[in-house]
Enzyme design. Structure first.
Site, PDB file in Angstrom:
ATOM      1  N   GLY A  46      86.356  28.606  52.533  1.00 29.25           N
ATOM      2  CA  GLY A  46      85.055  28.277  53.095  1.00 29.25           C
ATOM      3  C   GLY A  46      84.923  28.896  54.474  1.00 29.25           C
ATOM      4  O   GLY A  46      85.927  29.128  55.156  1.00 29.25           O
ATOM      5  N   GLN A  51      81.712  29.928  62.794  1.00 27.27           N
ATOM      6  CA  GLN A  51      83.070  30.490  62.830  1.00 27.27           C
ATOM      7  C   GLN A  51      83.072  32.003  63.015  1.00 27.27           C
ATOM      8  O   GLN A  51      84.104  32.584  63.325  1.00 27.27           O
ATOM      9  CB  GLN A  51      83.835  30.149  61.540  1.00 27.27           C
ATOM     10  N   CYS A  92      92.069  25.234  58.504  1.00 31.59           N
ATOM     11  CA  CYS A  92      90.807  25.874  58.873  1.00 31.59           C
ATOM     12  C   CYS A  92      91.115  27.250  59.451  1.00 31.59           C
ATOM     13  O   CYS A  92      92.044  27.386  60.239  1.00 31.59           O
ATOM     14  CB  CYS A  92      90.105  25.007  59.919  1.00 31.59           C
ATOM     15  N   LEU A  93      90.323  28.238  59.076  1.00 27.86           N
ATOM     16  CA  LEU A  93      90.548  29.596  59.601  1.00 27.86           C
ATOM     17  C   LEU A  93      90.369  29.634  61.118  1.00 27.86           C
ATOM     18  O   LEU A  93      90.904  30.516  61.778  1.00 27.86           O
ATOM     19  CB  LEU A  93      89.581  30.584  58.932  1.00 27.86           C
ATOM     20  N   HIS A 134      83.906  19.626  55.006  1.00 21.30           N
ATOM     21  CA  HIS A 134      84.582  20.371  56.083  1.00 21.30           C
ATOM     22  C   HIS A 134      83.648  21.448  56.649  1.00 21.30           C
ATOM     23  O   HIS A 134      83.502  21.581  57.870  1.00 21.30           O
ATOM     24  CB  HIS A 134      85.881  20.986  55.524  1.00 21.30           C
ATOM     25  N   GLU A 135      82.994  22.199  55.760  1.00 15.77           N
ATOM     26  CA  GLU A 135      82.110  23.285  56.222  1.00 15.77           C
ATOM     27  C   GLU A 135      80.849  22.734  56.893  1.00 15.77           C
ATOM     28  O   GLU A 135      80.389  23.277  57.890  1.00 15.77           O
ATOM     29  CB  GLU A 135      81.720  24.216  55.058  1.00 15.77           C
ATOM     30  N   HIS A 138      81.354  21.954  60.455  1.00 17.49           N
ATOM     31  CA  HIS A 138      81.274  23.106  61.365  1.00 17.49           C
ATOM     32  C   HIS A 138      79.852  23.280  61.901  1.00 17.49           C
ATOM     33  O   HIS A 138      79.666  23.711  63.032  1.00 17.49           O
ATOM     34  CB  HIS A 138      81.693  24.400  60.649  1.00 17.49           C
TER      35      HIS A 138
HETATM   36 NI    NI Z   1      87.026  25.207  58.908  1.00 14.71          NI
END
Ligand code: NI
Length: 168
Positions: A46, A51, A92-93, A134-135, A138
């Site tokens: 995701g 991000q 998470c990236l 989660h997304e 963000h």
């Molecule tokens: Ni994330």
């Protein structure tokens, strides 16, 4: 399409509430394609626009598998119903080298717009539901490390400061 640079904690853009998208146009479609490509390349499941440094309400995700990918691109997504509780080890990236168990809703219904300007409602359960929560976080400027205990968060902050986090 291009590979975008992924912002990592503590970048300020990750703490901002993202703004609603008013026009679904070619530049948005191009950004979404690049986000998907960046996500798959990372690799990740995701990626939300903040991000990649864009504070707008756009996210991409793929809860599928390598054999059966299920790419999703959602514009202005929001949760309209949520129930049950579950938890899973999340990463998470934008928070490289760290994972933690996070509590989430087990089932959600998400309303969003697609890139071809259709309004959709998605009923999701378990992993896809967790992924989208989660997304969606963000887009509110919330990271998964904001949802864990202070003790675990301290461990992360100390490792980050000392530079002892693993590369991945
Ligand atoms: Ni994330």
């Amino acid at each position: 399409m291009s590979i975008l640079e992924i912002e990592t904690y503590p970048a300020a853009v990750l703490k901002q509430k993202a703004t609603a998208i008013e026009n679904i146009d070619d530049s948005l479609r191009e950004l979404a394609d690049s986000m998907l490509e960046t996500m798959y390349r990372a690799p990740g499941v995701g990626l939300a626009a903040p991000q990649v440094g864009r504070s707008i309400r756009l996210l991409v995700a793929d809860p599928g598998s390598r054999e059966e990918p299920e790419p999703m691109i959602l514009v202005n997504p929001k949760i309209i119903t949520a129930e049950g509780r579950t938890s899973m080890q999340e990463g998470c990236l934008s928070v490289p080298g760290f994972t933690a168990e996070v509590e989430r809703y087990k089932q959600i219904v998400v309303q969003a717009w697609t890139l071809d300007e259709r309004e959709v409602e998605l009923e999701l359960e378990d992993f896809p539901a967790i992924l989208l929560q989660h997304e969606l976080d963000h887009l509110e400027g919330i990271l998964f490390i904001d949802r864990i205990s202070r003790l675990k968060r301290n461990i992360y902050e100390r490792k980050l400061k000392k530079g002892t986090l693993p590369e991945d």
